[in-house]
Design an enzyme around this catalytic site. Sequence first.
Site, PDB file in Angstrom:
ATOM      1  N   GLU A 141       0.833  -1.206   0.000  1.00  0.00           N
ATOM      2  CA  GLU A 141       0.000   0.000   0.000  1.00  0.00           C
ATOM      3  C   GLU A 141       0.869   1.258   0.000  1.00  0.00           C
ATOM      4  OE1 GLU A 141      -1.547   1.811   3.479  1.00  0.00           O
ATOM      5  OE2 GLU A 141      -1.169   0.063   4.730  1.00  0.00           O
TER       6      GLU A 141
ATOM      7  N   LYS B  70      -5.834  10.533   0.613  1.00  0.00           N
ATOM      8  CA  LYS B  70      -5.873   9.194   1.211  1.00  0.00           C
ATOM      9  C   LYS B  70      -7.087   8.494   0.623  1.00  0.00           C
ATOM     10  CE  LYS B  70      -6.935   7.049   5.653  1.00  0.00           C
ATOM     11  NZ  LYS B  70      -7.236   7.320   7.070  1.00  0.00           N
TER      12      LYS B  70
ATOM     13  N   VAL C  66      -5.406   0.190   2.928  1.00  0.00           N
ATOM     14  CA  VAL C  66      -5.541  -1.263   2.817  1.00  0.00           C
ATOM     15  C   VAL C  66      -6.740  -1.606   1.928  1.00  0.00           C
ATOM     16  CG1 VAL C  66      -6.103  -3.374   4.114  1.00  0.00           C
ATOM     17  CG2 VAL C  66      -4.364  -1.791   4.985  1.00  0.00           C
TER      18      VAL C  66
ATOM     19  N   ASP D 253     -16.894   5.116  14.099  1.00  0.00           N
ATOM     20  CA  ASP D 253     -15.691   5.094  13.264  1.00  0.00           C
ATOM     21  C   ASP D 253     -15.156   3.667  13.150  1.00  0.00           C
ATOM     22  OD1 ASP D 253     -13.340   5.462  11.906  1.00  0.00           O
ATOM     23  OD2 ASP D 253     -12.651   7.147  13.131  1.00  0.00           O
TER      24      ASP D 253
ATOM     25  N   SER E 191     -13.185   1.298  10.258  1.00  0.00           N
ATOM     26  CA  SER E 191     -12.483   1.409   8.973  1.00  0.00           C
ATOM     27  C   SER E 191     -13.138   0.565   7.888  1.00  0.00           C
ATOM     28  CB  SER E 191     -11.036   0.970   9.138  1.00  0.00           C
ATOM     29  OG  SER E 191     -10.382   0.984   7.883  1.00  0.00           O
ATOM     30  N   ALA E 192     -13.148   1.127   6.678  1.00  0.00           N
ATOM     31  CA  ALA E 192     -13.626   0.382   5.501  1.00  0.00           C
ATOM     32  C   ALA E 192     -12.728  -0.819   5.197  1.00  0.00           C
ATOM     33  CB  ALA E 192     -13.695   1.312   4.288  1.00  0.00           C
ATOM     34  N   ASP E 193     -11.539  -0.867   5.818  1.00  0.00           N
ATOM     35  CA  ASP E 193     -10.653  -2.026   5.611  1.00  0.00           C
ATOM     36  C   ASP E 193     -11.346  -3.334   6.012  1.00  0.00           C
ATOM     37  OD1 ASP E 193      -8.695  -0.196   4.944  1.00  0.00           O
ATOM     38  OD2 ASP E 193      -7.470  -0.523   6.738  1.00  0.00           O
TER      39      ASP E 193
ATOM     40  N   LYS F 128      -3.187  -1.842  15.843  1.00  0.00           N
ATOM     41  CA  LYS F 128      -2.629  -0.974  16.883  1.00  0.00           C
ATOM     42  C   LYS F 128      -3.602  -0.772  18.025  1.00  0.00           C
ATOM     43  CE  LYS F 128       0.745   1.761  14.602  1.00  0.00           C
ATOM     44  NZ  LYS F 128       0.731   2.429  13.300  1.00  0.00           N
TER      45      LYS F 128
HETATM   46  N1  PSU Z   1      -2.912   1.518  10.769  1.00  0.00           N
HETATM   47  C1  PSU Z   1      -1.586   1.495  10.946  1.00  0.00           C
HETATM   48  N2  PSU Z   1      -0.780   2.041  10.009  1.00  0.00           N
HETATM   49  C2  PSU Z   1      -1.292   2.606   8.860  1.00  0.00           C
HETATM   50  C3  PSU Z   1      -2.699   2.605   8.673  1.00  0.00           C
HETATM   51  C4  PSU Z   1      -3.469   2.037   9.641  1.00  0.00           C
HETATM   52  O1  PSU Z   1      -1.126   0.989  11.963  1.00  0.00           O
HETATM   53  O2  PSU Z   1      -0.521   3.107   8.021  1.00  0.00           O
HETATM   54  C5  PSU Z   1      -3.282   3.170   7.391  1.00  0.00           C
HETATM   55  C6  PSU Z   1      -3.567   2.058   6.357  1.00  0.00           C
HETATM   56  O3  PSU Z   1      -3.422   2.583   5.057  1.00  0.00           O
HETATM   57  C7  PSU Z   1      -5.024   1.739   6.625  1.00  0.00           C
HETATM   58  C8  PSU Z   1      -5.579   3.125   6.923  1.00  0.00           C
HETATM   59  O4  PSU Z   1      -5.696   1.126   5.552  1.00  0.00           O
HETATM   60  O5  PSU Z   1      -4.555   3.763   7.676  1.00  0.00           O
HETATM   61  C9  PSU Z   1      -6.863   3.042   7.685  1.00  0.00           C
HETATM   62  O6  PSU Z   1      -7.432   4.315   7.750  1.00  0.00           O
HETATM   63  P1  PSU Z   1      -8.929   4.478   8.322  1.00  0.00           P
HETATM   64  O7  PSU Z   1      -8.811   4.150   9.791  1.00  0.00           O
HETATM   65  O8  PSU Z   1      -9.247   5.923   8.076  1.00  0.00           O
HETATM   66  O9  PSU Z   1      -9.787   3.536   7.554  1.00  0.00           O
HETATM   67 MN    MN Z   2     -12.313   5.892  10.049  1.00  0.00          MN
END
Ligand code: PSU
Ligand code: MN
Length: 303
Positions: A25, A86, A106, A138, A140-142, A159
């Site tokens: 990524e 992003k 991701v 909140d 994540s879409a991941d 994390k």
């Molecule tokens: N968590 C980490 N390191 C990262 C990310 C998440 O420990 O670099 C990054 C990745 O690209 C992940 C994104 O897909 O943040 C998730 O963002 P969000 O929580 O806004 O979906």
């Molecule tokens: Mn988010």
Amino acid sequence: MTAPMIFSTEVQAARAAQKPLVALESTIITHGMPWPDNAITARAVEADIRAAGAVPATIAVIYGVMHVGLETGELDDLAQRQNVRKLSRADLAICLAEGATGATTVAATMICARAAGIEVFATGGIGGVHRGAEDSFDISADLRELAQTAVTVVAAGAKAILDIPKTLEVLETFGVPVIAYGQDDFPAFWSRSSGLAAPSRLNEPEAIARAHRLRAALGLPGGQLIANPIPPGDEIPASDLKPIIERALGEAEAKGIAGKAVTPFLLARIFELTEGRSLTANIALVRANARLAAEIARALNEA
Ligand code: PSU
Ligand code: MN
């Protein structure tokens, strides 16, 4: 209409020779680490994948084109550029439509990897359910991407900026296989254990590759999350990071940080507050994930 996509010279040659490929990524480069460590790490991770017998494909959108594999100049430019978007699932097509430049999370990297026929992807940590999600919603879409896109993602767990128990619950609800590599516990990024058992465990890259193939054989659409613990010598005790994470979370709330800004804000503050200690560990775990992903890609190639 097909989405515009180009391959780097190296990826193009690997495709022609049917060599195993590993996707990487780019949000970790633009929003996850500071310059110049981000560029140095991105290059080291690519070199690790080559040394393990596979070919790296770092993914980003540059001027409205999906790039699968970045040339050296493109990677350096992205790593230094300010205000790179992003891109998650919702943002990808818009960035392409506008001819803009963005780094893939991701979720978006999985989508691009799938479109390019790449089955394995290495990163550091995935997005998940944020602490306080019962109020903020909140998530994540991941997580949803793992449920619907057939790519095996190697990460070092999640994390502690996230609510790890809730993250595991959502993954279970979505039917995503969460597989700890070589241990029973689910790892927590800088720490080898989160204190929670992982739902599943596999000890061999070949078994992970078989599980990937068998999911497809069953007609199941999603991917797999491989949780690879940080190498023992690089671990940071959770107790050292706890107060720092609490402080970063408190600051995010006080500043009213929301939406896609939350994760980058927290990552940047933790780097600052640990004076780079978190970064050294972060680099070590991403490299370990790249090596494991290369082994899985090789096993998939032979399967
Ligand atoms: N968590 C980490 N390191 C990262 C990310 C998440 O420990 O670099 C990054 C990745 O690209 C992940 C994104 O897909 O943040 C998730 O963002 P969000 O929580 O806004 O979906
Ligand atoms: Mn988010």
